[in-house]
Design an enzyme around this catalytic site. Sequence first.
Site, PDB file in Angstrom:
ATOM      1  N   GLU A 192      -7.437   4.216  -4.127  1.00  0.00           N
ATOM      2  CA  GLU A 192      -8.725   3.495  -3.715  1.00  0.00           C
ATOM      3  C   GLU A 192      -8.355   2.672  -2.747  1.00  0.00           C
ATOM      4  OE1 GLU A 192     -10.931   1.763  -6.985  1.00  0.00           O
ATOM      5  OE2 GLU A 192     -10.508   3.198  -8.263  1.00  0.00           O
TER       6      GLU A 192
ATOM      7  N   GLU B  24      -6.163   1.271 -13.256  1.00  0.00           N
ATOM      8  CA  GLU B  24      -5.968  -0.188 -13.142  1.00  0.00           C
ATOM      9  C   GLU B  24      -5.834  -0.806 -14.461  1.00  0.00           C
ATOM     10  OE1 GLU B  24      -9.108  -2.281 -10.745  1.00  0.00           O
ATOM     11  OE2 GLU B  24      -8.584  -0.891  -8.952  1.00  0.00           O
TER      12      GLU B  24
END
Length: 493
Positions: A395, A210
């Site tokens: 995720e 991220e």
Amino acid sequence: MTAYKSYRNNTKTKYNIMKRRDFVKASSLAGLGLMIPSNPLDVLHNLNIDGKNYQFPKGFLWGVASAAAQVESRQGRARTDWDVFADWSGQIEDGSINDKCTEFETRYEDEIKLLSNAGIQAFRFSMSWARIQPDGSGKPSEKGLETYDRIIDTMLKHNIQPIVTMEHTDCPIWVGDFRYRDMSQRMADYADIVTKRYGDRVKQWIVMNEPNTTALEGYGVGKYAPGVKSIKALGAAIHHQNLAMALMISASRANLPATSKVGTTINVQPVRGNKDTPDYRKAIDFMDAVWNRAFMNPIYGKKDYCDVVKPMAAPFVQAGDMETLYASNPDFLGLNYYTAYYVKPDPASPVGIAQDMPPAKYPRTAYFPVVTDGLVETLERIHNDYGAPEILISETGFAFNDPAPVNGVVNDPERIKYISEYLKAVHAAIKKGIKVSGLMYWSSTDNWEWSHGFTKRFGLIHVDPKTQIRTPKSSLAYLGKCAKANTALEPNK
């Protein structure tokens, strides 16, 4: 010449990993079904709907995820940017710090056994750079390296495929931060170290987690480490992280066999607003630009920065940089998806926008709203706009205020319900030809959730914060049943 070749030629550290190679041979890795298929997405003939359960392609990978900064203690590693942020920022919701977390580096075996017994096939975890190089650049810590030798070998012993994230948001203090260009080169050196050491056993790698969250939250609005609030810093963090990812991919490929896969993870989300006005549309476009397009365009789309991002990144782009980004060619995209991102204009914010509440029609968990249509939208956008890459959902998960364990289990039917919903959305995307190769549930255990401390419980395994005892939740059994059957089961099955 690869982007990292000059680095590689100057690297003199050698590692004796023959014992680890012997371990792999002894474990008969291929016989355990842990090798990544050459193309796990081409077997769709068995993709049938029987009216209740939803069959996935052969080779679809069912797993869980975690991050060193959220599960490992501070023992045995150097101080990190998140240590500093937790200790001094005053922004951790429950006032906790990440000094113990779940002590995964010493308690991993109990956790891995629970996952294996349930039927989980893969574990995406991260390595702490501060544990591997606690004293600065140069020779890594053998003690730190051996920590991850043991973790990887234990996963393989229990028939679980390790998927390594090299950098999951936290970095040792000595490396500096992403306002500075040399951070990218140091990350490439680190990638060189870990892929040389573990490349004989780890077949799938994620270089960063991220970068969009790090850029916006860490450098734009200051809610994450290092706590900077600056448009200029946001632009630097965007470009220097993109450059780091490209160099890390190049460095990794120089060490890994051709059968290994290297990619990165981006938290791609649809950006929406509750109003259709010029100022809301501007806020939406800005957020989509810095959150999604800033990282997807150059790495996966082989396109220049968009009009919103380009002025911010331009001061940090040097000759040849964009060509390096375009040439990185990751083998897959790790997609982190939880929910849609609703924004509104906010002149008081350092970046001019703020997060907004989603419409009431979306059910809420203890953290994110459940936006299933956003997952479908995101998968379709990636497939259509970015060359139909292989997508590993690295995720997705749901936080709830779970009850206490009863008779050795935590009952969490709501989590099961929403896991089922998201799995069915993924199944529908695969039916459309979108290449989704697996799903890693976040997270293996309840853990330290960044600025929220211990207030958000995502795990499939409950962890007692006083004793560190692991107790499985009913959702772990559910996901394990899905993995064994390779189907998205109805929640009551």
